[in-house]
Design an enzyme around this catalytic site. Structure first.
Site, PDB file in Angstrom:
ATOM      1  N   HIS A   1      -7.965  -4.611  -2.515  1.00 55.95           N
ATOM      2  CA  HIS A   1      -6.779  -4.027  -1.906  1.00 55.95           C
ATOM      3  C   HIS A   1      -6.350  -4.894  -0.709  1.00 55.95           C
ATOM      4  O   HIS A   1      -7.154  -5.587  -0.105  1.00 55.95           O
ATOM      5  CB  HIS A   1      -7.120  -2.612  -1.420  1.00 55.95           C
ATOM      6  CG  HIS A   1      -5.943  -1.827  -0.959  1.00 55.95           C
ATOM      7  ND1 HIS A   1      -5.006  -1.313  -1.819  1.00 55.95           N
ATOM      8  CD2 HIS A   1      -5.544  -1.447   0.287  1.00 55.95           C
ATOM      9  CE1 HIS A   1      -4.085  -0.660  -1.129  1.00 55.95           C
ATOM     10  NE2 HIS A   1      -4.383  -0.731   0.153  1.00 55.95           N
TER      11      HIS A   1
ATOM     12  N   CYS B   1       0.843  -1.196   0.000  1.00 58.33           N
ATOM     13  CA  CYS B   1       0.000   0.000   0.000  1.00 58.33           C
ATOM     14  C   CYS B   1       0.885   1.256   0.000  1.00 58.33           C
ATOM     15  O   CYS B   1       1.579   1.517  -0.969  1.00 58.33           O
ATOM     16  CB  CYS B   1      -0.966  -0.040   1.164  1.00 58.33           C
ATOM     17  SG  CYS B   1      -2.210   1.272   1.090  1.00 58.33           S
TER      18      CYS B   1
ATOM     19  N   ASP C   1      -9.549  -3.415  -6.555  1.00 53.15           N
ATOM     20  CA  ASP C   1      -9.045  -2.409  -5.618  1.00 53.15           C
ATOM     21  C   ASP C   1      -9.676  -1.066  -5.979  1.00 53.15           C
ATOM     22  O   ASP C   1      -9.334  -0.453  -6.998  1.00 53.15           O
ATOM     23  CB  ASP C   1      -7.523  -2.328  -5.721  1.00 53.15           C
ATOM     24  CG  ASP C   1      -6.889  -1.441  -4.657  1.00 53.15           C
ATOM     25  OD1 ASP C   1      -7.556  -0.485  -4.206  1.00 53.15           O
ATOM     26  OD2 ASP C   1      -5.733  -1.708  -4.294  1.00 53.15           O
TER      27      ASP C   1
END
Length: 287
Positions: free
Chosen positions: A255, A166, A222
């Site tokens: 994600h 991330c 995502d």
């Protein structure tokens, strides 16, 4: 507020501070991700030297979590850049996973100047008060100091790789652009068309400076990282002459699919991504 970080946390979870225990870097889970899920992976320290170290960055002592095979020298080095939650237990475990593969893996606490990322219970507040204050200039300087520490403590920085998740995935792209001595990178679901600190460039904008091969591992579902932004970066890299970097996009995958302590975890994609990560580093001279 960054939608991907927030949406990947399950609604209705217990975010009370009493559930957060962190006495050293890499110990305990961040408050904002509690309670952790049953499939959380724990890697032991058998055969490893592992724990907190201190890295000098000018006059500042930066904590980091390091894991490496016990008694070994001249080890290939992997920098591990954390998620927005800082160097909590999951990131420490990732370091141990790399150490079991023969690496000196080290995760510096890149947010520590701005606050304790692990103690925040509100993700939006964490981003606003801590994450957004960690500039690329500071982060790259901290990572440079981490590389120097690794070189003086059993690492062979001629075999240098970086990976991250991330925020750390974006940091992977950024640091490869900054340090030409990085042999390879693996970016896990790091945004490529936006930055976190005001004024910092995106990975797309930095593409001409990204010379080393970087493997991008992303989920097609995502919500915070549109697939078309990955195509933008791919095209920009190729236009700049970087034809060795690759993108892997897993269908119907959210994600944070590698985060085994969270509901976003997807075992098949995580296992495949990990295998590709290890193969990528070996293929590109980080082994």
């Amino acid at each position: 507020m960054l939608k991907d970080e927030i949406d990947s946390l399950a609604p209705g979870r217990d975010f009370s501070r009493r559930n957060f225990v962190q006495t050293t870097v890499g110990s305990g889970f961040a408050a904002a991700v509690l309670p952790v899920t049953a499939q959380t992976i724990t890697t032991d320290t058998a055969g490893l030297e592992a724990g907190t170290v201190s890295i000098k960055v000018g006059d500042f002592a930066m904590p980091a979590y390091r894991a490496q095979p016990a008694g070994k020298k001249n080890l290939p080095v992997i920098l591990v850049a954390s998620e927005i939650f800082g160097v909590h237990e999951h990131i420490a475990d990732v370091c141990r996973r790399f150490a079991k593969q023969g690496y000196l893996a080290i995760a510096p606490e890149l947010f520590v100047r701005h606050g304790n990322a692990g103690a925040y219970t509100e993700t939006a507040k964490l981003i606003a008060e801590v994450v957004s204050k960690a500039s690329d200039a500071q982060v790259c300087g901290d990572l440079d100091a981490t590389v120097a520490w690794a070189a003086a403590n059993g690492g062979d920085t001629a075999k240098l790789g970086i990976t991250g998740f991330c925020w750390g995935g974006r940091t992977t792209w950024r640091y490869v652009a900054h340090n030409p001595k990085v042999a390879a990178g693996v970016a896990w679901y790091g945004p490529v068309a936006r930055s976190y600190h005001p004024g910092d460039k995106t990975a797309v904008e930095l593409a001409a400076s990204i010379k080393a091969p970087v493997l991008g591992l992303y989920g097609a579902a995502d919500g915070g990282i549109p697939v078309d932004t990955l195509t933008q970066l791919e095209n920009a890299l190729k236009a700049a002459g970087n034809t060795k970097s690759e993108m892997v996009v897993y269908p119907d995958t959210p994600h944070a699919f590698y985060a085994d302590y969270r509901p976003s975890y997807r075992k098949a994609a995580a296992d495949d991504g990990w295998a590709k990560c290890l193969a990528w580093f070996k293929k590109n001279g980080v082994a």
